[in-house]
Structure formats: C-alpha cells, structure tokens
Write a protein that holds these residues in place. Structure first.
Motif, short mmCIF file in Angstrom:
data_model
loop_
_atom_site.label_atom_id
_atom_site.label_comp_id
_atom_site.label_asym_id
_atom_site.label_seq_id
_atom_site.Cartn_x
_atom_site.Cartn_y
_atom_site.Cartn_z
N LEU A 2 0.81 -0.75 0.11
CA LEU A 2 0.05 -0.37 0.24
C LEU A 2 0.70 1.39 0.19
O LEU A 2 0.39 2.38 -0.21
CB LEU A 2 -0.99 -0.31 1.60
N GLU A 3 2.39 0.82 0.89
CA GLU A 3 3.42 2.28 0.60
C GLU A 3 3.55 2.58 -0.63
O GLU A 3 3.81 3.51 -0.48
CB GLU A 3 3.77 2.00 1.63
N ASN A 4 3.37 1.92 -1.82
CA ASN A 4 4.43 2.16 -2.67
C ASN A 4 3.26 2.63 -3.71
O ASN A 4 2.83 1.86 -3.81
CB ASN A 4 4.72 1.19 -3.46
N PRO A 5 3.52 3.44 -3.85
CA PRO A 5 2.61 3.88 -5.38
C PRO A 5 1.91 3.55 -6.39
O PRO A 5 1.64 3.31 -6.68
CB PRO A 5 2.75 5.90 -5.49
N ALA A 6 3.03 2.73 -6.93
CA ALA A 6 3.52 1.85 -8.53
C ALA A 6 2.30 1.21 -8.12
O ALA A 6 2.34 0.59 -8.71
CB ALA A 6 4.48 2.00 -8.25
N HIS A 7 1.71 0.30 -6.55
CA HIS A 7 1.37 -0.68 -6.58
C HIS A 7 -0.32 -0.44 -7.18
O HIS A 7 -0.68 0.22 -6.19
CB HIS A 7 1.69 -1.40 -5.70
N PRO A 8 -0.58 -1.50 -7.77
CA PRO A 8 -2.29 -0.84 -7.42
C PRO A 8 -3.04 -1.13 -6.23
O PRO A 8 -2.55 -2.12 -5.46
CB PRO A 8 -2.88 -2.39 -8.39
N PRO A 9 -4.36 -1.01 -6.45
CA PRO A 9 -5.07 -1.46 -4.71
C PRO A 9 -5.41 -2.57 -4.50
O PRO A 9 -4.71 -3.48 -5.72
CB PRO A 9 -6.66 -0.72 -5.16
N CYS A 10 -4.91 -3.58 -3.12
CA CYS A 10 -4.81 -4.26 -3.15
C CYS A 10 -5.17 -3.95 -1.29
O CYS A 10 -5.28 -3.79 -0.09
CB CYS A 10 -3.75 -6.27 -3.35
#
Length: 543
Positions: free
Chosen positions: A103-111
């Motif tokens: 979640l803390e990584n802005p490049a990762h899609p919501p999960c």
C-alpha cells in the motif's frame, strides 16, 4: 488431542525457539531503530536479518510490482527454509496488516494486503486450504485454537499455523495516532509504564494429532470472550477476560505460570491484572515477552505458544525486562529475576487481548491426556437472515428505528454516523437478527463470526492517503482503527453487548467454521462497503 510440534520463528532476538528462549532468560532486548522508514526516535523490534533482501520476485512478473518483496513476504521466505518440503495441507495465517508496504508503494495497484499475504503463504507453503485469521492482537493465538479444534475433532490430521506481521510506517503511525506507543523502552506490568513498543516477527507451529519427540506440548483447553465495552480500550474490571481464563481452566486446574498479554500500556495491563485477580486465588509467575520483542501483533500468540512449550520443557521462567516497581496488583506475579518452576509444574496459561475487546486464553501442558472427549453434534437450524441496504440516509434511518425498538441504545451506537459502511452494515445486520430471534437471543451465548467480506480494501488506503496528505506527522486514530478486519464485527458486538467469541475469518466455507462455535448461537456476518448478509444459527444438539 492436539499437540504443538515443529516450531519455527524469525524474531528480533533470534531465528530459533532455543535462541529466543535463552535471550528471554538473559533479559536481552531486541529493540533498535528501523532502517526502512523513519522511526522518529523510537526503538522497535525490527528483524534486521531481512533488511538486505531486496531481490525482485520474478514469480509475479508484473512491471507494476515493487522492485523488492514486502517485508512480510521476506519473513515468510526465511521461515519456509526451516520446514521440510512436505507440510500439512491446511494453513491458518494470523495477521493484522499483511503485506501492508504494498500500500505504501504508489506504483502498486490497490489490494487487500492481508489477503495478498494469505495468497503468498498458500503458494509458498504449498497449502491446499488456507484460512486468514484476523482478530486484531489476539489473531495468532486464535489461529492456534482454531487449528487445535479442527485437529481435535478429527476433521484434519494436522495443520500449519503461521503468525506474521511486519513493521512499517503505516503500522507505526497508526498506533502513534492512538497515543499507544512509548518513547522509551516498554515496561509491561510496571507502575511507570506509559505505552507499548511495536515489533515484527514470523512464527509457525504444526498443530498435530500426534505428539513428536523432543519439542512438544499438548493444547489442553482454550476459551474466547468479548468485552463489548469499547473499540480500543479494554474493560478495566477485566470481567470477560477473567471469564475466558476460568473457562480455559477445566476441572479446577490452576496454571503454574502465565505468559501475559502485557503490552505496557496503562489500561491494558490494568485490565489484565484485574482479570487475573478475579479468576485466580493467588499470584502465579507472570511475564510478557513484549518487553523484549515489542508487540509483534499477529505473530504474538504463536510466539507465546512456542515459548510456553519451552518453559514447560525446561522449567525456567523468564524475568520481566523493564520492570522497576510492579504496578498495583502485579506484586507477587512479576519479577526482575529468572524463576525456577518445580518439576511438577505442568500447566501454562497464555493470554491475548485485542482491539474491540477480543480475549483469548490458551492452556498448554506437558502431560498426556487420559480424559475421554465429547464432540458436539453441530446440527444447526437457521432462525434469521438479513440485510441489504446501501444508502447512507437509509442506514441511519434504520439505525434509529432499531434503537426505538430497544434493540440497542444511542450510547451503544454513538459512533454510527462516523463509522465506515462495513461497520454500519454489520451493526444493522446483527440487530435485525436479534429482532427476528426474539426470546432465543441471549447476548452471552452468541458467537459472532465475520467472514469473506472486503476486509480492509477501502479503509487501509483511506488511512494512508489521509496520513500522507497531512505531512506524515500524525495519523487520525479514527481512520486507523477501521483498518483492522475484525472491527465491523467488534462494533456489532459492542452495540448489542455480545460477549461470546468474535473475529474475522477468510478462506474456508462457513460450514467448516461452524464447528468451532462453542456457544449455542452463531451469528454469521459478511459485511462489505455495499451490504451485509447475516445469519443467526441455533445449534440443535449441544453435545
């Protein structure tokens, strides 16, 4: 009968049960500054042995994935190497935040970060069935109990139980927003305690129907209750924790030693000591490993089961690190010195408590079991079903209508208008079931089980976005509390004053989970942002 075998762990004080046990006996602290986020001067229970593992996980092959594994994944990777290739086919995973640094990584899609960790654990440990256990800080111990129940009934021959939570800026900022963290070292059960310290760990045991040579203990009994008092503060009288303790001590058994929850916060320790005085005739050796490791959240209960087994084997009881002056009520229980237990000390009690008033008491022994077992028939009759409504104003109108009918009070639902949609749906669904049940409804005999909702998919990003938007100085506690999957269920328990077991599970069909209900009424709720489905089931044959 269910036994604890094949324990393994990763902690800030060592990567084996023996290493951690010796560190506890020697009063060693595993608290230090984190390297992967700004700790703001706090020392935490960091597993630095995973700090350098930054390899890309090619199994995902998705360019949007972060270039390093989440810390929880790395903890499980390290844990996996300690086990043989062949493992039980059912996995119980206890966690509160899962792989929250996704979640803390802005490049990762919501999960949904807990389910992301569940999926990874299922793949890594080659499990055919996997169950997420999310009961706040009591998750790890509840997972052990759920596995023991399934093994004891003959449903499965064995199960792998894992507790795992990581340290992150998300978690640290959230607990800080509640004013729960100390700026010094933690002091469980001390008169000058002022807060807890966080830690991270991964711990696992196999719960088996067969004992093993060497490291082994039998799970003798367990009990769960719910305070139904407040979403973050415990019942200071310790009423329902004391009831859980009494329920976990069958036939007049008294524990020879206790591993307590002992967070080092003012109210938690006060409530726990009050419960011990209510439930036991006199002082028993007591300590909390959170003074050494910090609060490892989902891993805590599994770690306590491992250390409890070591204590039963070795008869050496660890000292309480951080102790200066015992808190009122702790005199005679806690000690700065290591204590030797007598050779006939065969009973150890482990206690956990979580947000929402979730209490768990687990009794371990090194004695064989000679008592015949009685198993419940588990035939159920469905006596109520509700609810589906998605409009905010309609939910508030329905709340007012149910309050007007006396099903719960305005005081019990005071936070309703500020609550998230999943919480509102859970409260209303539970209240409607109570309305339909009529005279069959007994709050002290209701197990409330949440399962297979959307968990923290919406609340986690809401907290993190709010926190980062305001300069990362202080998160809002009202938003952080909702990031726990069990909160809708606990809010429903508080509104209706339900004192049976409660918690959130995800993964196995409800039909399998009903066997774990030890009260005659089971309230099943699947609560999401859009709706809630609820069933009240009455057990027709108790035994």
């Amino acid at each position: 009968m269910a036994y604890i075998v094949c324990p393994q762990l990763i902690s800030a004080l060592g990567d084996s049960p023996e290493e951690l046990y010796q560190a506890l006996l020697q009063k060693r602290s595993g608290l230090s500054g984190p390297l992967h986020f700004q700790g703001k001067g706090r020392r935490l229970g960091v597993c630095h042995q995973i700090d350098e593992h930054e390899e890309f996980d090619e199994r995902y092959g998705d360019a949007r994935r972060p270039t390093r594994k989440p810390r929880a994944f790395r903890l499980l990777d390290r844990l996996r190497h300690k086990f043989p290739s062949a493992l039980p086919k059912r996995l119980y995973l206890a966690t509160t935040v899962g792989a929250v640094d996704l979640l803390e990584n802005p490049a990762h899609p919501p999960c949904e970060t807990s389910l992301a960790l569940l999926d990874y654990a299922k793949m890594l440990f080659d499990a055919q069935e996997a169950l997420l256990v999310a009961s706040a800080c009591s998750s790890g111990q509840r997972a052990v109990c759920l596995a023991a129940d399934a093994v004891d009934r003959g449903e499965i021959p064995d199960a792998l139980v894992i507790g795992c939570d990581q340290l992150s800026e998300f978690v640290a900022s959230g607990f800080a927003s509640l004013g729960a963290l100390t700026h010094k070292l933690p002091q469980p059960y001390d008169a000058s305690r002022d807060g807890m310290t966080l830690g991270e760990a991964a711990a696992a045991v196999i719960v088996s129907s067969k004992p093993a040579t060497g490291f082994c203990a039998r799970i003798a009994a367990w009990s769960e209750t719910t305070d139904a008092a407040h979403i973050t503060a415990p019942d200071l009288e310790g009423t329902w924790l004391a009831q859980a303790i009494r329920n976990a001590l069958p036939g007049g058994i008294l524990p020879n030693a206790i591993i307590g929850h002992g967070t080092g916060t003012i109210y938690n320790d006060q409530a726990e000591l009050a419960a011990l005085h209510r439930a036991l005739p006199g002082p028993v050796p007591l300590f909390s490993l959170k003074g050494n490791l910090g609060h490892t959240i989902g891993a805590t209960g599994v770690l306590q089961a491992i250390i409890g087994t070591k204590i039963l084997q070795e008869k050496h009881f660890p000292p309480q690190i951080g102790l200066e002056t015992p808190a009122p009520g702790a005199e005679g229980y806690v000690s700065l010195d290591r204590r030797e237990l007598p050779a006939d000390a065969h009973w150890l009690l482990s206690l956990n408590a979580g947000f929402g008033g979730l209490n768990n008491a687990l009794l371990l022994t090194d004695l064989p079991d000679s008592a015949p077992r009685q198993h419940r028939s588990c035939q159920w009759q469905e006596i109520a079903c509700a609810v589906d409504d998605t409009l905010e104003n309609a939910l508030s109108t329905e709340r007012d209508r149910l309050v007007g009918q006396g099903l719960f009070t305005l005081e019990d639902s005071a936070d309703f208008r500020r609550a998230g949609l999943a919480v509102k749906h859970a409260i209303l669904a539970a209240a409607k079931c109570a309305q339909v049940a009529g005279t069959a409804w007994n709050p002290n005999e209701v197990t409330i089980l949440g399962h297979d909702g959307d968990a923290c998919l919406f609340s986690n990003p809401a907290y993190w976005q709010d926190y980062t938007a305001h300069g990362r100085n202080r998160g809002r506690g009202t938003l952080f509390v909702d990031t726990l999957s069990s909160i809708p269920i606990c809010e429903a328990a508080i509104a209706l004053r339900l004192h049976g077991p409660a918690g959130y599970l995800h993964g196995l069909p409800p039909e399998l989970l009903r066997h774990t209900c030890h009260t005659p009424l089971l309230l099943e709720i699947s609560a999401t942002q859009a709706h809630a489905e609820a069933k009240l089931l009455k057990m027709m044959m108790a035994w």
